[in-house]
Design an enzyme around this catalytic site. Structure first.
Site, short mmCIF file in Angstrom:
data_model
loop_
_atom_site.label_atom_id
_atom_site.label_comp_id
_atom_site.label_asym_id
_atom_site.label_seq_id
_atom_site.Cartn_x
_atom_site.Cartn_y
_atom_site.Cartn_z
N ASP A 92 0.87 -1.17 0.00
CA ASP A 92 0.00 0.00 0.00
C ASP A 92 0.91 1.23 0.00
OD1 ASP A 92 -1.86 1.96 0.40
OD2 ASP A 92 -2.60 1.21 2.30
N ASP A 271 -7.73 -7.15 1.73
CA ASP A 271 -6.80 -7.17 2.86
C ASP A 271 -7.49 -6.49 4.03
OD1 ASP A 271 -5.28 -4.33 3.70
OD2 ASP A 271 -6.27 -4.29 1.75
#
Length: 376
Positions: A92, A271
């Site tokens: 990320d 996630d």
């Protein structure tokens, strides 16, 4: 890098596919355990590989940038070498973490000035810098730098934020062309759809992102406090626009029920810290509902943690023993609970994949949602 869409459910929009990378095959739908700082909390890499066996895990640019730092990452040969993980990794970009800093950051066109949550030191992230950092970390899938809007937020703010995210995306794409990959495998790039919970903004953003023709696409700015129904509505709008031949990643989602409902809408990748965080607090997910293992009712319950035996810890330990470990504040209790929860999440998406391929997904999903929506 390649994505093969193998099967689409006939009654829902659920999909089964495969992502092929330099570190192996990712079978979708997939859940990615969160390894924010080069570690999935409470789980040794050996247990992660052998007992949970995810096709991919997640790391975070913001946290890895702050420590151990990019110089260490490069000296180690990238995150895979540093943490001893030979499977796939997604990073990320840090946009959500910068959003979470609220009072300790300032957003402007050039990028974001922020203060470290560790020592208060000042730092600056631009789209270009974030791309360079992710090249150094070396994840197989890297994300664009975006602004994650809070919930709720007014329409004008959501639109300004979305437009800024699009301009940052263009800068990320331009800079990636100038910064080659540092290691001997390719990196795939995912842009991120924003737009808060406004239908027209989500459509605009999905169309903008689809036109970049990136390897895959992500949906951000959800699971930030909005009702589940609004999350599902935004997912459906976006999935109807994003290209079918590319993987779709819903960021930061969510509960087991959230995951099944979004798989039905066409999402491929997920996630969330929920399975690991909740495990450390004694909350277990099972196919028949959630368990607070700290409750006295489990004190003399010598049945397996999960009657279905989904993970190896379910067959080796009882509810009574796990409750005892939490009551005694033994670290092993948190570790067992974490392995169980992650194992359950991976079992859930793997079983969903099987049901999609076999044409049984819709009936199974309906049954599972009803079962899991219980406190045991």
């Amino acid at each position: 890098m390649k994505f093969n869409l193998l099967h689409t459910d006939t009654h829902t929009k659920a999909r089964a596919g495969e992502i092929h990378t330099g570190h192996g095959t990712i079978q979708t739908p997939i859940f990615m355990p969160v390894g924010t700082v080069a570690s999935v909390k409470g789980v040794h890499q050996r247990e992660l590989k052998e007992d949970i066996a995810p096709d991919i895990i997640l790391g975070n640019t913001y946290h890895l940038y702050l420590r151990p730092g990019i110089e260490i990452m490069e000296k180690a040969g990238g995150l895979h070498q540093f943490m001893g993980w030979d499977g796939n990794i997604l990073t990320d970009s840090g946009g959500y973490q910068v959003y979470s800093l609220s009072g300790n950051r300032k957003i402007k066109e050039e990028g974001v000035n922020f203060k470290s949550h560790i020592d208060g030191s000042s730092h600056f992230f631009s789209p270009e810098r974030v791309m360079e950092i992710q090249r150094s970390i070396g994840a197989d899938i890297i994300m664009t730098f975006d602004e994650c809007t809070p919930y709720p937020c007014d329409y004008a703010y959501a639109k300004r934020s979305m437009d800024l995210t699009h301009r940052w995306l263009d800068r990320c794409l331009d800079h990636l062309k100038k910064v080659p990959e540092k290691y001997d495998y390719p990196q795939a790039f995912f842009p991120i759809v924003q737009g808060s919970t406004y239908n027209d903004l989500r459509r605009q953003s999905a169309e903008y992102i689809a036109n970049t023709n990136a390897f895959g696409n992500a949906i951000g700015g959800l699971s930030v406090g909005e009702p589940a129904e609004e999350m599902y509505a935004m997912s459906e709008i976006v999935c109807d626009i994003l290209p079918k031949e590319k993987p779709r990643y819903l960021m930061g989602v969510g509960t087991p029920i959230n995951i099944l409902e979004n798989i039905a809408l066409g999402i491929d990748m997920f996630d969330c810290v929920m399975p690991t965080r909740n495990a450390r607090n004694g909350m277990l997910f099972t196919a028949h509902g959630t368990i607070n293992i700290k409750n006295k009712k489990w004190e003399d319950d010598f049945s397996p943690i999960d009657e279905m035996g989904i993970t190896f810890v379910d067959t080796e330990y009882t509810k009574a023993y796990l409750r005892h470990l939490f009551a005694a504040n033994e670290y092993l209790g948190k570790q067992i609970a974490t392995i169980h929860n992650l194992g359950f999440y991976l079992w859930l998406v793997r079983t969903a994949r099987e049901k999609i391929i076999n044409g049984e997904f819709e009936t199974w999903k309906t049954q599972m949602v009803k079962q899991m929506d219980k406190r045991l």
